[in-house]
Scaffold this motif. Structure first.
Motif, short mmCIF file in Angstrom:
data_model
loop_
_atom_site.label_atom_id
_atom_site.label_comp_id
_atom_site.label_asym_id
_atom_site.label_seq_id
_atom_site.Cartn_x
_atom_site.Cartn_y
_atom_site.Cartn_z
N UNK A 124 0.83 -1.21 0.00
CA UNK A 124 0.00 0.00 0.00
C UNK A 124 0.86 1.26 0.00
N UNK A 125 0.73 2.08 -1.02
CA UNK A 125 1.42 3.36 -1.09
C UNK A 125 0.62 4.43 -0.34
N UNK A 126 1.27 5.56 -0.03
CA UNK A 126 0.55 6.67 0.63
C UNK A 126 -0.32 7.41 -0.38
N UNK A 170 8.37 -1.83 11.98
CA UNK A 170 8.53 -0.61 11.17
C UNK A 170 10.00 -0.43 10.84
N UNK A 230 5.55 0.01 7.30
CA UNK A 230 4.96 -0.85 8.34
C UNK A 230 4.68 -2.21 7.73
N UNK A 241 8.66 5.81 5.88
CA UNK A 241 8.48 4.76 6.87
C UNK A 241 7.71 3.63 6.20
N UNK A 272 12.69 10.01 1.97
CA UNK A 272 12.57 9.39 3.30
C UNK A 272 11.17 8.83 3.45
N UNK A 314 2.95 -1.27 4.22
CA UNK A 314 2.29 0.03 4.03
C UNK A 314 3.35 1.11 4.13
N UNK A 315 3.43 1.95 3.10
CA UNK A 315 4.44 3.01 3.09
C UNK A 315 3.83 4.34 3.53
N UNK A 316 4.60 5.07 4.34
CA UNK A 316 4.16 6.33 4.90
C UNK A 316 5.13 7.44 4.46
N UNK A 317 4.61 8.46 3.81
CA UNK A 317 5.44 9.60 3.39
C UNK A 317 4.52 10.74 3.01
N UNK A 318 5.08 11.95 2.97
CA UNK A 318 4.31 13.11 2.55
C UNK A 318 4.25 13.17 1.04
N UNK A 352 12.59 2.58 8.76
CA UNK A 352 12.69 3.85 8.03
C UNK A 352 13.72 3.71 6.93
#
Lengths: 123, 123
Positions: free
Chosen positions: A34-36, A81, A104, A102, A100, A116-120, A83
């Motif tokens: 899953x992308x952000x 998790x 999960x 994160x 950069x 699952x990827x977390x980024x702005x 990074x």
């Protein structure tokens, strides 16, 4: 393998740039990635190892990786998790930048079943 | 507020050591807080804001914080991840050490309804 052991192997392989070996050996065939975010109208979810390998191939074909750092794994139960910090060039635009993010991960029967990827987004 | 805005406020308050202000203003009354582990026989889950405030009070009473760094927030949908690095002294043993952990937050109606901490146990 414990969740922590799976996480350590993943971190080790990604540090060495062996992301495809990680996918082949540590991921379940029915993994969900899953992308952000993504292009309008396109699902951020990729289902199944074959499709995830396709996503990885696109990424590898379009980026030059100058360096890769992995911080982690940080575990809790069946999840961990990491990074990632990548110094990369996006080949089509010859644009170099630091990425950069994160990630999960969920582990079941020694295999990664969800990432699952977390980024702005943007800027 | 968007999930990212809640995350930015949380990171800002935690950097300033205002963790209790964060709990009072950003957390839902029925928040669930999940540790990576705990004493044998004790649940890693704390239910409800009052109990979470109690956990924070115990932590504040027993630790001196020399510095706090927050990396993040990294968002995805209604969730975000922050990394915390604390240089602390555990007062009862006068033992100073660096603590690193990841935290995964879930936001609903502008409030944090779930936080899960990720870290290695022992050593």
């Amino acid at each position: 393998m414990t969740t922590l052991e799976v996480g350590k192997k993943l971190a080790e392989l990604c540090k060495e740039g062996k992301n495809e070996v990680a996918l082949d050996t540590l991921y379940a065939s029915d993994v969900v990635s899953v992308e952000a975010g993504g292009p309008p109208g396109q699902s951020p979810e990729t289902q199944g190892l074959e499709a995830v390998l396709g996503k990885a191939k696109w990424w590898n074909d379009n980026h030059t990786v100058h360096s890769a750092e992995v911080d982690g794994p940080y575990p809790n139960g069946d999840q961990f998790i990491c990074k990632f910090t990548y110094d990369i060039t996006f080949k089509p635009e010859n644009k170099r930048f630091t990425m950069q993010e994160m990630a999960l991960y969920t582990v079941k029967n020694d295999k990664i079943v969800r990432e699952v990827f977390f980024y702005s987004m943007g800027a």
